[in-house]
Design a protein around this motif. Structure first.
Motif, PDB file in Angstrom:
ATOM      1  N   PHE A   1      10.473  -1.561  -5.758  1.00 30.06           N
ATOM      2  CA  PHE A   1      11.461  -0.824  -4.959  1.00 30.06           C
ATOM      3  C   PHE A   1      12.168  -1.918  -4.252  1.00 30.06           C
ATOM      4  CE2 PHE A   1       8.112   2.635  -4.996  1.00 30.06           C
ATOM      5  CZ  PHE A   1       8.782   3.342  -6.075  1.00 30.06           C
ATOM      6  N   PRO A   2      13.572  -1.669  -3.638  1.00 27.93           N
ATOM      7  CA  PRO A   2      14.128  -2.409  -2.685  1.00 27.93           C
ATOM      8  C   PRO A   2      13.570  -2.468  -1.355  1.00 27.93           C
ATOM      9  CG  PRO A   2      15.817  -1.038  -3.721  1.00 27.93           C
ATOM     10  CD  PRO A   2      14.523  -0.713  -4.254  1.00 27.93           C
ATOM     11  N   ALA A   3      13.040  -1.137  -1.105  1.00 26.19           N
ATOM     12  CA  ALA A   3      12.429  -1.057   0.168  1.00 26.19           C
ATOM     13  C   ALA A   3      11.721   0.308   0.142  1.00 26.19           C
ATOM     14  CB  ALA A   3      13.272  -1.123   1.498  1.00 26.19           C
ATOM     15  N   SER A   4      10.532   0.592   0.862  1.00 24.68           N
ATOM     16  CA  SER A   4       9.940   1.741   0.936  1.00 24.68           C
ATOM     17  C   SER A   4       9.423   2.219   2.321  1.00 24.68           C
ATOM     18  CB  SER A   4       8.988   2.182  -0.097  1.00 24.68           C
ATOM     19  OG  SER A   4       8.307   2.962  -0.238  1.00 24.68           O
ATOM     20  N   ALA A   5       9.343   3.599   2.535  1.00 20.52           N
ATOM     21  CA  ALA A   5       8.690   3.822   3.750  1.00 20.52           C
ATOM     22  C   ALA A   5       7.394   4.983   3.235  1.00 20.52           C
ATOM     23  CB  ALA A   5       9.291   4.532   4.828  1.00 20.52           C
ATOM     24  N   ALA A   6       7.032   4.837   1.891  1.00 19.54           N
ATOM     25  CA  ALA A   6       5.970   5.544   1.531  1.00 19.54           C
ATOM     26  C   ALA A   6       4.563   5.226   1.890  1.00 19.54           C
ATOM     27  CB  ALA A   6       6.087   5.918   0.063  1.00 19.54           C
ATOM     28  N   GLY A   7       4.372   5.190   3.181  1.00 15.80           N
ATOM     29  CA  GLY A   7       3.122   4.666   3.442  1.00 15.80           C
ATOM     30  C   GLY A   7       2.655   3.004   3.425  1.00 15.80           C
ATOM     31  N   PRO A   8       1.601   2.664   3.631  1.00 15.35           N
ATOM     32  CA  PRO A   8       1.533   1.278   3.597  1.00 15.35           C
ATOM     33  C   PRO A   8       1.947   0.621   2.463  1.00 15.35           C
ATOM     34  CG  PRO A   8      -0.464   2.203   4.544  1.00 15.35           C
ATOM     35  CD  PRO A   8       0.373   3.351   4.174  1.00 15.35           C
ATOM     36  N   ASP A   9       2.466  -0.658   2.307  1.00 17.02           N
ATOM     37  CA  ASP A   9       2.801  -1.181   1.160  1.00 17.02           C
ATOM     38  C   ASP A   9       1.761  -1.908   0.381  1.00 17.02           C
ATOM     39  OD1 ASP A   9       4.306  -2.745  -0.679  1.00 17.02           O
ATOM     40  OD2 ASP A   9       6.299  -2.936   0.702  1.00 17.02           O
ATOM     41  N   LEU A  10       1.404  -1.471  -0.838  1.00 12.04           N
ATOM     42  CA  LEU A  10       0.403  -2.229  -1.582  1.00 12.04           C
ATOM     43  C   LEU A  10       0.650  -3.808  -1.624  1.00 12.04           C
ATOM     44  CD1 LEU A  10      -0.596   0.712  -3.943  1.00 12.04           C
ATOM     45  CD2 LEU A  10      -1.805  -0.199  -1.931  1.00 12.04           C
ATOM     46  N   ARG A  11       1.827  -3.887  -1.823  1.00 19.56           N
ATOM     47  CA  ARG A  11       2.141  -5.544  -1.961  1.00 19.56           C
ATOM     48  C   ARG A  11       1.387  -6.324  -0.942  1.00 19.56           C
ATOM     49  NH1 ARG A  11       8.170  -6.492  -1.559  1.00 19.56           N
ATOM     50  NH2 ARG A  11       7.743  -4.819  -0.045  1.00 19.56           N
ATOM     51  N   ASP A  12       1.362  -5.702   0.213  1.00 22.55           N
ATOM     52  CA  ASP A  12       0.743  -6.501   1.281  1.00 22.55           C
ATOM     53  C   ASP A  12      -0.588  -6.544   1.224  1.00 22.55           C
ATOM     54  OD1 ASP A  12       3.128  -7.443   2.895  1.00 22.55           O
ATOM     55  OD2 ASP A  12       3.568  -5.311   2.885  1.00 22.55           O
ATOM     56  N   PHE A  13      -1.259  -5.744   0.321  1.00 25.96           N
ATOM     57  CA  PHE A  13      -2.571  -5.722   0.208  1.00 25.96           C
ATOM     58  C   PHE A  13      -2.902  -6.946  -0.943  1.00 25.96           C
ATOM     59  CE2 PHE A  13      -4.327  -1.283   1.539  1.00 25.96           C
ATOM     60  CZ  PHE A  13      -3.232  -1.201   2.584  1.00 25.96           C
ATOM     61  N   ILE A  14      -2.234  -7.251  -1.403  1.00 27.76           N
ATOM     62  CA  ILE A  14      -2.260  -8.370  -2.753  1.00 27.76           C
ATOM     63  C   ILE A  14      -1.761  -9.550  -2.133  1.00 27.76           C
ATOM     64  CG2 ILE A  14      -1.456  -9.069  -4.981  1.00 27.76           C
ATOM     65  CD1 ILE A  14      -3.246  -6.569  -4.641  1.00 27.76           C
ATOM     66  N   LEU A  15      -0.723  -9.976  -1.212  1.00 31.44           N
ATOM     67  CA  LEU A  15      -0.259 -10.867  -0.763  1.00 31.44           C
ATOM     68  C   LEU A  15      -1.502 -11.532   0.208  1.00 31.44           C
ATOM     69  CD1 LEU A  15       3.447  -9.760   0.118  1.00 31.44           C
ATOM     70  CD2 LEU A  15       2.782 -12.138  -1.141  1.00 31.44           C
ATOM     71  N   GLY A  16      -1.965 -12.676  -0.144  1.00 30.40           N
ATOM     72  CA  GLY A  16      -3.074 -13.384   0.798  1.00 30.40           C
ATOM     73  C   GLY A  16      -4.470 -12.760   0.251  1.00 30.40           C
ATOM     74  N   SER A  17      -4.480 -11.989  -0.999  1.00 32.53           N
ATOM     75  CA  SER A  17      -5.733 -11.485  -1.129  1.00 32.53           C
ATOM     76  C   SER A  17      -6.596 -12.591  -1.821  1.00 32.53           C
ATOM     77  CB  SER A  17      -5.467 -10.235  -2.238  1.00 32.53           C
ATOM     78  OG  SER A  17      -4.845 -10.657  -3.545  1.00 32.53           O
ATOM     79  N   GLU A  18      -6.160 -13.654  -2.199  1.00 30.49           N
ATOM     80  CA  GLU A  18      -6.918 -14.956  -2.620  1.00 30.49           C
ATOM     81  C   GLU A  18      -7.925 -14.668  -4.025  1.00 30.49           C
ATOM     82  OE1 GLU A  18      -8.347 -16.900   0.707  1.00 30.49           O
ATOM     83  OE2 GLU A  18      -6.461 -17.292   1.611  1.00 30.49           O
ATOM     84  N   GLY A  19      -7.490 -13.752  -4.982  1.00 34.53           N
ATOM     85  CA  GLY A  19      -8.185 -13.493  -5.990  1.00 34.53           C
ATOM     86  C   GLY A  19      -9.347 -12.204  -5.851  1.00 34.53           C
ATOM     87  N   LYS A  20      -9.458 -11.966  -4.500  1.00 34.65           N
ATOM     88  CA  LYS A  20     -10.463 -10.980  -4.224  1.00 34.65           C
ATOM     89  C   LYS A  20     -10.297  -9.700  -4.689  1.00 34.65           C
ATOM     90  CE  LYS A  20     -13.527 -11.590  -1.194  1.00 34.65           C
ATOM     91  NZ  LYS A  20     -14.608 -12.250  -1.938  1.00 34.65           N
ATOM     92  N   VAL A  21      -9.234  -9.227  -5.019  1.00 36.90           N
ATOM     93  CA  VAL A  21      -8.710  -7.742  -5.444  1.00 36.90           C
ATOM     94  C   VAL A  21      -8.725  -7.629  -6.958  1.00 36.90           C
ATOM     95  CG1 VAL A  21      -6.922  -5.945  -5.218  1.00 36.90           C
ATOM     96  CG2 VAL A  21      -7.547  -7.141  -3.210  1.00 36.90           C
ATOM     97  N   GLY A  22      -8.081  -8.819  -7.575  1.00 37.92           N
ATOM     98  CA  GLY A  22      -8.199  -8.819  -9.008  1.00 37.92           C
ATOM     99  C   GLY A  22      -7.014 -10.085  -9.216  1.00 37.92           C
ATOM    100  N   ILE A  23      -6.796 -10.083 -10.516  1.00 38.17           N
ATOM    101  CA  ILE A  23      -6.158 -11.111 -11.254  1.00 38.17           C
ATOM    102  C   ILE A  23      -4.403 -10.591 -11.240  1.00 38.17           C
ATOM    103  CG2 ILE A  23      -5.534 -12.739 -13.095  1.00 38.17           C
ATOM    104  CD1 ILE A  23      -8.635 -12.570 -13.605  1.00 38.17           C
TER     105      ILE A  23
END
Lengths: 530, 530
Positions: free
Chosen positions: B231-253
């Motif tokens: 999406f260009p932007a969203s306010a639909a709750g926390p942005d899951l991209r930010d759970f992945i940015l900086g996740s250093e391989g600990k969430v998945g590949i």
């Protein structure tokens, strides 16, 4: 005084000119609203509260009624019809972070659920008390509204998070700074609410959404305080600010927020142009969004909204002249109005607007100068007042919004508008629908659709109409691949559409964050991710 | 061929001019490095692998050695001294997302732990295999390196996440676009690695950090795929991209990533100026960071780095002349070099650079034209090669970085530099330390410090020196309130400093996200949040 069952201060009106009323009658038929339930009557319907006493908490039924709903159309229907289904059992107005800590401890001890309350402007049901036996405490942050520190060296300002837009800007402007965050709810909504719902302001093209402005702060959770240091940037793992942005009160209460501020601009200028149709208008705003010129706002009204705005402005000789001039220049019945603006140094603003004018003309746009921009600026926070007068005339107004990539904008607008326009066919009611694009990005745009329909004598029927329309439009958004909200959040009203964009695993991730800070699930129950 | 125990291609050198060597000898004493362990010897030390067979996995000891370490100085010491403590038991090179899915299923079945591997350029220990009995599988994403789709309508490009910088830019440039993300590791690091570590590129002032560029994609986790719509932007709750940015391989590949791209700029220009001292230089970059002009880069070398760069450039008549000219203009021994640049249309670039020059002059800066900027641009990805030649001459080089608010920059630089400079006093060794500010923000700046010290004949002693220095500098960063990393991540080397900025509750929130996607804790064990 603040209206208890409508928008804004009851001394502020938004008179509807006669031609505007005629326009709506022609579109929707003559309207008529049943008399509102009186405040006294509504208060009598608030049941006794089962909440154990606490010096910070009031159980006064007026406080509880005033905190029972937000500003969604569903909330309005309930307030005006006297059908609010649930009330918080108590309301607290903390003054300090220690008060908040005490209130959370009280809730944990008594088994109460907690609804954080900022300015009460939610349009998606963030503030509704859940049904059930457990007591509900609403924590109104409105008295925690001070500037803690303006750090001029670092362009950071630390506020108590219950500060409302005007107070926040006044505190900064007195010292030569601005946050530049102006959602339409600006006059009532709070900094904490903006963060909790990922708000976007009218000038987000210049200042960024609240995601960019929110630098750090403190979130008070049932498991203790979460401190968010205000680094300029960091690569130290996931950024916890992003666990709070959009958390909608489910992680904890945002008690203070540090924001990135900017030196007050020398100038703000807003201009208008008209395009022959939506294709040329959209091509122009897309090109403008991708140019590197520093515009602060781009807002394109599609044809129906352009016509409606001109009609609601009351027609008259000036509008006639404008219409004739525009038709002569090629912008006829399908014309689209663009508002665009720049903020900054005088020379910069001039240069940005000059360069914008070139792109506008390349796309067949006709600049019409500063008057509409000036009007928009004057009324930028007054538009919600229109809802009051329209209700009195018998018309319900709601808005909904999404964002999607450029190639999907046209089909998404069409799907939303069709879903709404045809939504009440079974009962023979008309729905007047119009749309603008107000937040544009190089990758796509937000879509903001307004719709009006007639209020029925029976509040239950009005509610049924609203739910039909809201459901049909939300399903259209999901079907087209848009996000269920670009700027208002999820709350109750959007939660059943969230899985479509987050997925089951994504929803579980969000739940896990909430659960870590709130193992007992007392924070804003039922909202976002039930 | 890619060096197995150093940086980059072994056909690319970075010859050290004689005067530069003399400069270092004068600073640190004569250096001498023990002979490197040969590849054949190192391979013989790789133990037999306990991994059950799988068609996608090789247990060849060469592959396992080549994936046993990253590019931190600790990694180098181990590789060159033959002291790598642990090796992955197998390496897989998936070609498709289905391969990745199979590998994760295999790991879950066999109890293997999984280390995602991008370009192998981590400098904080992301890639090290943990000790213990459980088998370890490294998944090298380097063959998943294709452009899936360039969506020109929406300025989005969808890549397999193992694509390296040059291949990514080549695919985009052929079609008139750029991502504009240039970390110093650009030639080897991958898109997935940039996302997983919150990378910042040299032109982040224009294009933004990877946080802004990463629009969506797919993350393959032990609990299934996580889809991130662009999406260009969203306010639909926390942005899951930010759970992945900086996740250093600990969430998945991260198997595919959609990025926001920009039309290729007409021009890129980089210029230089010198300031009389750090105060004037820092005041200037702060003012430039807060101006609304569209610069793409601001990099200020503090006095020691300025002197070192001029010395490493080999001195000679031109540098002498420059030094004399600058001294005459008021920039003497404390002088600071600023590199600054702009990208965009020709007229825009000129205007931005002209306006920058005004601010530079207001702060006492002396513009010296395009030559240093041109040199920087030519060598922007070659600097890491200097580490190879310095090692051969007997000097170990390491860099570390943080970010903090402007008012803390000076004291933080001083604390880091002092910690390093005095760090080997007990053994009578000198440490040569210098710093630049390379990513500036209105609120503060990154601080990037390099340090050199002599390699000992005993790899254990060199390791001890490095750990002493790294520990002292990291503690200084934490003490001054900086983030433990502005652009490299956490991995193993920074994990013990993370609680200082995230707090216990914050770390638990990050753990909860990882655990939701990876309940058995098989993903990159020991890194980020052990």
């Amino acid at each position: 005084m603040k209206r208890w069952n409508g928008w804004g201060d009851d001394n502020t009106g938004y008179p509807l000119p006669q031609p505007a009323q005629a326009y709506l009658e022609q579109k929707l038929g003559r309207g008529s609203a049943p008399p509102d339930v009186a405040l006294e009557t509504a208060v009598r319907r608030v049941p006794a509260a089962p909440l154990p006493g606490h010096p910070l908490i009031t159980t006064d039924p007026v406080d509880r009624l005033l905190h029972a709903a937000g500003q969604s159309l569903g909330d309005w229907i309930n307030l005006r019809g006297g059908t609010v289904p649930c009330f918080p059992d108590g309301v607290a107005y903390p003054l300090t972070e220690d008060d908040v800590r005490q209130l959370l401890a009280y809730a944990q001890k008594t088994g109460a659920m907690v609804i954080p309350y900022g300015g009460g402007t939610s349009v998606v049901g963030h503030l509704s008390a859940p049904e059930g036996d457990r007591p509900v405490l609403t924590v109104d942050m409105g008295r925690m509204n001070g500037l803690i520190e303006l750090d001029q060296d670092n362009h950071l300002a630390d506020f108590q998070a219950g500060v409302r837009g005007p107070d926040l800007e006044a505190a900064l402007r007195a010292r030569g700074f601005t946050l530049g965050h102006y959602p339409q709810s600006f006059e009532y909504s709070t900094l904490g609410g903006w963060v909790a719902t990922r708000s976007a302001g009218q000038l987000s093209l210049a200042y960024g959404r609240i995601e960019r402005l929110f630098a750090g702060g403190r979130v008070q959770t049932p498991e203790g305080d979460l401190e968010l240091p205000a680094f300029p940037a960091s690569a130290a793992g996931p950024d916890l600010r992003d666990f709070i942005l959009g958390s909608e009160g489910k992680v904890g209460i945002i008690s203070r927020a540090t924001v990135r501020v900017t030196a007050l601009p020398e100038r703000e200028t807003f201009l208008a142009a008209f395009f022959p149709g939506p294709d040329s208008g959209m091509a122009a705003v897309r090109a403008l969004a991708r140019s590197s010129m520093s515009l602060a706002m781009l807002r394109l009204s599609l044809p129906e909204e352009t016509a409606t705005n001109l009609a609601l402005a009351g027609g008259g000789r000036l509008i006639d002249l404008l219409n004739r001039y525009l038709a002569w220049r090629g912008a006829g019945p399908d014309k689209c109005m663009l508002l665009y603006g720049a903020v900054g140094g005088g020379k910069e603003v001039n240069r940005a607007l000059r360069r914008a004018a070139v792109i506008i003309k390349e796309h067949g746009g006709v600049p019409v100068g500063a008057r509409p921009g000036h009007e928009w600026r004057k009324n930028r926070f007054r538009v919600p007042y229109l809802r009051n007068v329209l209700w009195e005339k018998g018309y319900a107004v709601d808005t909904l919004e999404t964002a999607t990539t450029w190639s999907r904008v046209e089909q998404t607008v069409a799907a939303i508008e069709t879903a709404l326009r045809d939504g009440l066919k079974e009962s023979g009611e008309q729905v007047h629908v119009f749309t603008h694009l107000s937040h544009v990005y190089p990758q796509g745009s937000s879509i903001y659709t307004s719709y009006l329909f007639r209020i029925d004598a029976d509040p239950g029927e009005t509610m049924r109409r609203w739910q039909l329309l809201k459901g049909a439009a939300s399903r259209a958004i999901v079907r087209c691949g848009g996000t269920i909200s670009h700027q208002h959040g999820v709350g109750l009203d959007h939660r059943s559409y969230l899985a479509a964009e987050k997925g089951t695993l994504g929803l579980e991730m969000i739940r896990s964050v909430c659960k870590t800070a709130d193992p007992a699930g007392i924070m804003n129950p039922g909202k976002l991710v039930p």
